[in-house]
Design an enzyme around this catalytic site. Sequence first.
Site, PDB file in Angstrom:
ATOM      1  CG  HIS A   1      -0.270  -0.278   2.502  1.00  0.00           C
ATOM      2  ND1 HIS A   1       0.578   0.625   3.085  1.00  0.00           N
ATOM      3  CD2 HIS A   1      -0.275  -1.360   3.327  1.00  0.00           C
ATOM      4  CE1 HIS A   1       1.041   0.143   4.207  1.00  0.00           C
ATOM      5  NE2 HIS A   1       0.555  -1.077   4.388  1.00  0.00           N
TER       6      HIS A   1
ATOM      7  N   GLY B   1       1.880   3.128   2.215  1.00  0.00           N
ATOM      8  CA  GLY B   1       2.902   3.164   3.260  1.00  0.00           C
ATOM      9  C   GLY B   1       4.200   2.529   2.755  1.00  0.00           C
ATOM     10  CG  HIS B   2       4.365  -1.657   1.893  1.00  0.00           C
ATOM     11  ND1 HIS B   2       3.048  -2.052   1.889  1.00  0.00           N
ATOM     12  CD2 HIS B   2       4.971  -2.369   2.880  1.00  0.00           C
ATOM     13  CE1 HIS B   2       2.865  -2.958   2.825  1.00  0.00           C
ATOM     14  NE2 HIS B   2       3.996  -3.168   3.449  1.00  0.00           N
TER      15      HIS B   2
ATOM     16  N   GLY C   1       8.680   1.150   8.654  1.00  0.00           N
ATOM     17  CA  GLY C   1       7.670   2.160   8.979  1.00  0.00           C
ATOM     18  C   GLY C   1       7.541   2.360  10.487  1.00  0.00           C
TER      19      GLY C   1
ATOM     20  CG  ASP D   1       4.880  -2.507  12.110  1.00  0.00           C
ATOM     21  OD1 ASP D   1       3.903  -2.960  12.704  1.00  0.00           O
ATOM     22  OD2 ASP D   1       4.941  -2.449  10.866  1.00  0.00           O
TER      23      ASP D   1
ATOM     24  CG  MET E   1      -2.444   3.736   4.566  1.00  0.00           C
ATOM     25  SD  MET E   1      -1.710   4.282   3.043  1.00  0.00           S
ATOM     26  CE  MET E   1      -2.811   5.637   2.665  1.00  0.00           C
TER      27      MET E   1
HETATM   28  O1  PAF Z   1       6.984  -5.231   8.897  1.00  0.00           O
HETATM   29  C1  PAF Z   1       6.906  -6.222   8.162  1.00  0.00           C
HETATM   30  O2  PAF Z   1       6.242  -6.218   7.105  1.00  0.00           O
HETATM   31  C2  PAF Z   1       7.628  -7.517   8.561  1.00  0.00           C
HETATM   32  O3  PAF Z   1       7.612  -7.675   9.937  1.00  0.00           O
HETATM   33  C3  PAF Z   1       9.051  -7.595   7.996  1.00  0.00           C
HETATM   34  C4  PAF Z   1       9.941  -6.503   8.577  1.00  0.00           C
HETATM   35  C5  PAF Z   1       9.025  -7.505   6.488  1.00  0.00           C
HETATM   36  C6  PAF Z   1       9.686  -8.943   8.379  1.00  0.00           C
HETATM   37  O4  PAF Z   1       8.965 -10.013   7.865  1.00  0.00           O
END
Ligand code: PAF
Length: 282
Positions: free
Chosen positions: A32, A34-35, A145, A148, A182
């Site tokens: 999304h 965010g990525h 992000g 997390d 998101m």
């Molecule tokens: O944040 C995430 O999407 C996952 O925890 C990660 C860092 C890709 C590890 O699988």
Amino acid sequence: MLVSENISEIRKRRWLKNGETWGLVPTMGFLHKGHLSLVRQAQQENDAVCVSIFVNPIQFNRKQDFDTYPVDMKKDLALLEKEGVDLVWTPKADQLYPRNFQTYVDVTQITQFLEGAARPGHFRGVTTIVAILFNVFQPTRAYFGQKDAQQVAVIRRMVEDLLFNLTIKTCPTMREADGLAMSSRNTNLTEDAREQAPVLYQTLAEARRLMEEGEESAVKIKQFMQEKIEQTSLALIDYISVADPVTLQELETIQGEALISLAVFFGEVRLIDNVVFSRNTQ
Ligand code: PAF
């Protein structure tokens, strides 16, 4: 854009040009905005960018969560192609975790609280996969992000403790117009839950405002948050926290910085979000 699951091919591309800097954006797919904001920051700061897509089975403590984790590789690749990403690494579970796999990375202290307490084994799975990704790819910088927040703190700890030769970059949480953070999991919310879910950010923002206005009692802040969220019929609180952003220990009195975070179930979907408060910037 080269898309490959093959570790030798990934390494070959990584080291093709001498001195080239690489940003790595580790993801579990179902991308999304965010990525994509992580990808864009990585592009600004590096010569080339690799995105990894791997739904890491060992970081899910509930089978149901793993089984329902959304996947759409075709759409992900189209989005990344459009962003001009150089390399997409799509490893498979039996390559990364072959039958005799038995080596894990465990950050022992700051994983005891919040997400770590609520999801036993989760961070061990995250740090193990991230260590594998870093070890194979050896990026110059890696992007995560702020949504997390604890994950970032745990990964920073691991990088410092294990002397990984790279820089961790944290990017701000991207939000929908109504404030909902998101997340790939949002897609699993029912229509009613989606309507109610913005209460999470509203509550966090109001808690931060109370602190800005001078409230120093973490107990009072948490009580306010609990009462507000409990007014929402579908929300079931997993935890509400006001903690030190580095040690993640719960605070009693808010003096400097505080990480205000929460995890709330809407049906089977567990959402997390956070904001940071800093008294010094007031
Ligand atoms: O944040 C995430 O999407 C996952 O925890 C990660 C860092 C890709 C590890 O699988």
